[in-house]
Scaffold this motif. Structure first.
Motif, PDB file in Angstrom:
ATOM      1  N   MET A  32      37.032  11.973  32.791  1.00 31.30           N
ATOM      2  CA  MET A  32      38.113  12.851  33.232  1.00 31.30           C
ATOM      3  C   MET A  32      38.496  13.835  32.126  1.00 31.30           C
ATOM      4  O   MET A  32      38.892  14.967  32.407  1.00 31.30           O
ATOM      5  CB  MET A  32      39.321  12.013  33.663  1.00 31.30           C
ATOM      6  CG  MET A  32      40.409  12.820  34.379  1.00 31.30           C
ATOM      7  SD  MET A  32      39.842  13.675  35.876  1.00 31.30           S
ATOM      8  CE  MET A  32      39.547  12.276  36.970  1.00 31.30           C
ATOM      9  N   GLU A  42      42.640  18.004  39.579  1.00 31.28           N
ATOM     10  CA  GLU A  42      42.341  16.844  40.414  1.00 31.28           C
ATOM     11  C   GLU A  42      42.758  17.067  41.865  1.00 31.28           C
ATOM     12  O   GLU A  42      43.779  17.693  42.148  1.00 31.28           O
ATOM     13  CB  GLU A  42      43.066  15.612  39.885  1.00 31.28           C
ATOM     14  CG  GLU A  42      42.444  15.015  38.635  1.00 31.28           C
ATOM     15  CD  GLU A  42      43.060  13.677  38.300  1.00 31.28           C
ATOM     16  OE1 GLU A  42      42.756  12.688  39.010  1.00 31.28           O
ATOM     17  OE2 GLU A  42      43.844  13.620  37.337  1.00 31.28           O
ATOM     18  N   GLU A  44      42.753  14.631  45.636  1.00 32.51           N
ATOM     19  CA  GLU A  44      42.508  13.327  46.245  1.00 32.51           C
ATOM     20  C   GLU A  44      42.435  13.515  47.754  1.00 32.51           C
ATOM     21  O   GLU A  44      43.341  14.086  48.367  1.00 32.51           O
ATOM     22  CB  GLU A  44      43.623  12.343  45.892  1.00 32.51           C
ATOM     23  CG  GLU A  44      43.390  10.938  46.442  1.00 32.51           C
ATOM     24  CD  GLU A  44      44.455   9.960  45.972  1.00 32.51           C
ATOM     25  OE1 GLU A  44      44.269   9.370  44.898  1.00 32.51           O
ATOM     26  OE2 GLU A  44      45.466   9.800  46.686  1.00 32.51           O
ATOM     27  N   CYS A 105      38.306  18.565  40.815  1.00 33.58           N
ATOM     28  CA  CYS A 105      37.605  17.341  40.435  1.00 33.58           C
ATOM     29  C   CYS A 105      38.230  16.168  41.184  1.00 33.58           C
ATOM     30  O   CYS A 105      39.350  16.250  41.689  1.00 33.58           O
ATOM     31  CB  CYS A 105      37.650  17.111  38.928  1.00 33.58           C
ATOM     32  SG  CYS A 105      39.310  16.874  38.239  1.00 33.58           S
ATOM     33  N   TYR A 106      37.479  15.075  41.270  1.00 30.55           N
ATOM     34  CA  TYR A 106      37.932  13.931  42.066  1.00 30.55           C
ATOM     35  C   TYR A 106      37.360  12.638  41.504  1.00 30.55           C
ATOM     36  O   TYR A 106      36.417  12.633  40.716  1.00 30.55           O
ATOM     37  CB  TYR A 106      37.492  14.095  43.528  1.00 30.55           C
ATOM     38  CG  TYR A 106      35.991  14.188  43.674  1.00 30.55           C
ATOM     39  CD1 TYR A 106      35.188  13.050  43.675  1.00 30.55           C
ATOM     40  CD2 TYR A 106      35.362  15.431  43.789  1.00 30.55           C
ATOM     41  CE1 TYR A 106      33.813  13.134  43.783  1.00 30.55           C
ATOM     42  CE2 TYR A 106      33.983  15.529  43.899  1.00 30.55           C
ATOM     43  CZ  TYR A 106      33.223  14.374  43.905  1.00 30.55           C
ATOM     44  OH  TYR A 106      31.851  14.461  43.999  1.00 30.55           O
TER      45      TYR A 106
END
Length: 332
Positions: A32, A42, A44, A105-106
């Motif tokens: 991360m 991030e 989700e 990003c995830y």
């Protein structure tokens, strides 16, 4: 005591505990940090999506490999097998064209009901990035550089990122005149590096000799940047030639960044995911027989959700990566 009580996990699922869980969390924190260094935000998405998000039209995981069930309203739901369509759906819902390019990003779990999947696991932890709204070679090079930095952050020193181009195959396929079923068999044979199988299959087909030669050679077209010259010599059609030029541009950008030694080219690299439209890549290291990362460009995927935007991304598979790290004696 109920002797019929199931106290073990279902096939393809497992518990992670004690020292392994601690190592996994430390690894994911290091990864991360790489996302943060490239300024990726991030996102989700839910583990459960409507079936249409991963339907046949999207060109993702085959229906028979999805975990499907119904909600109380009768809608067909699935456990997420792949992050990219989920992120594409979320971008179409929540972002506007003026917000792009987006760097997202995830991290999370994916679920694929297959007997022939990585490490025979049906639940996998995946981390990755999606660069949406940028169709340039610079965007492709950025994502490839991120892969290299992620693997370095995991402590790997020996790894290779194989880069292919699906438009090269599509160009040859378009000039072949072969039906869809035969082309799928050719694609599968090329992916399995079955040089003789491709030649045997095409032997009885009435296609131009130059196309036949190129398709037959594809399983053996892998190596350093010198392979680009051979691919160009065998190219049939403007799309195939443009694909080579794109790879050369990416190669120059990565060499300037200092990542050239980690990159190789493989024209036999063809994903079963049909939404890829340009470069495609897989990362390998010793200690595991499976790729530790996969990705590519998918310029038309978001249009299925009502947003027209180019995109490129990569998913890193934590479970095979940790397996490789263990066998290489790497301890973060």
């Amino acid at each position: 005591m109920n002797n019929n009580l199931q106290i073990h996990t279902p096939e393809g699922f497992r518990d992670i505990y004690n020292g392994e869980m601690k190592k996994k969390r430390k690894l994911m924190t290091s990864l991360m940090d790489v996302f943060d260094s490239y300024q990726y935000e991030e996102i989700e998405t839910p583990a459960v999506e409507y079936f249409d998000v991963f339907g046949r039209d999207i060109g993702t995981t085959p229906s028979r490999e999805l975990y499907k069930f119904f909600d109380r309203d009768g809608n067909t739901m699935v456990l997420r097998p792949d992050f990219t369509p989920s992120v594409a759906r979320a971008v179409a819902m929540h972002f506007r064209p003026e917000d792009m390019p987006l760097r997202l990003c995830y991290e999370g779990q994916t679920y694929v009901n297959s007997q022939e999947y990585r490490l025979n696991l049906k639940e996998m932890t995946q981390m990755g990035v999606e660069l949406i709204g940028d169709g340039s070679a610079e965007a492709d090079a950025e994502v490839l550089a991120i892969i290299c930095d992620l693997l370095k952050a995991a402590g790997l020193t020996e790894f290779q990122v194989s880069v292919g181009e699906v438009d090269y195959f599509k160009s040859l396929a378009g000039h072949s005149g072969l039906d869809a079923e035969t082309l799928e068999r050719v694609r599968s044979l090329i992916s399995n590096k079955n040089f003789f199988g491709v030649g045997e299959l095409l032997e009885g087909e009435r296609i131009h000799e130059s196309v036949k030669k190129a398709l037959t050679e594809m399983p053996q077209m892998f190596g350093g940047r010198e392979i680009l010259r051979k691919a160009e010599e065998l190219a049939v059609g403007v799309e195939a030639k443009d694909a080579i030029e794109r790879l050369r541009e990416i190669d120059v950008l990565l060499t300037k960044r200092g990542y050239g030694n980690y990159i190789s080219y493989d024209f036999g690299l063809l994903s079963r995911y049909q939404y890829y439209t340009g470069i495609i890549f897989s990362a390998f290291t010793y200690g595991t027989g499976e790729p530790v990362a996969k990705g590519g460009r998918y310029d038309r995927l978001l249009s299925h959700f009502g947003t027209d935007a180019p995109a490129v991304g990569v998913g890193l598979y934590i479970d095979p990566l940790m397996n490789a790290m263990s066998r290489q004696g790497i301890n973060l």
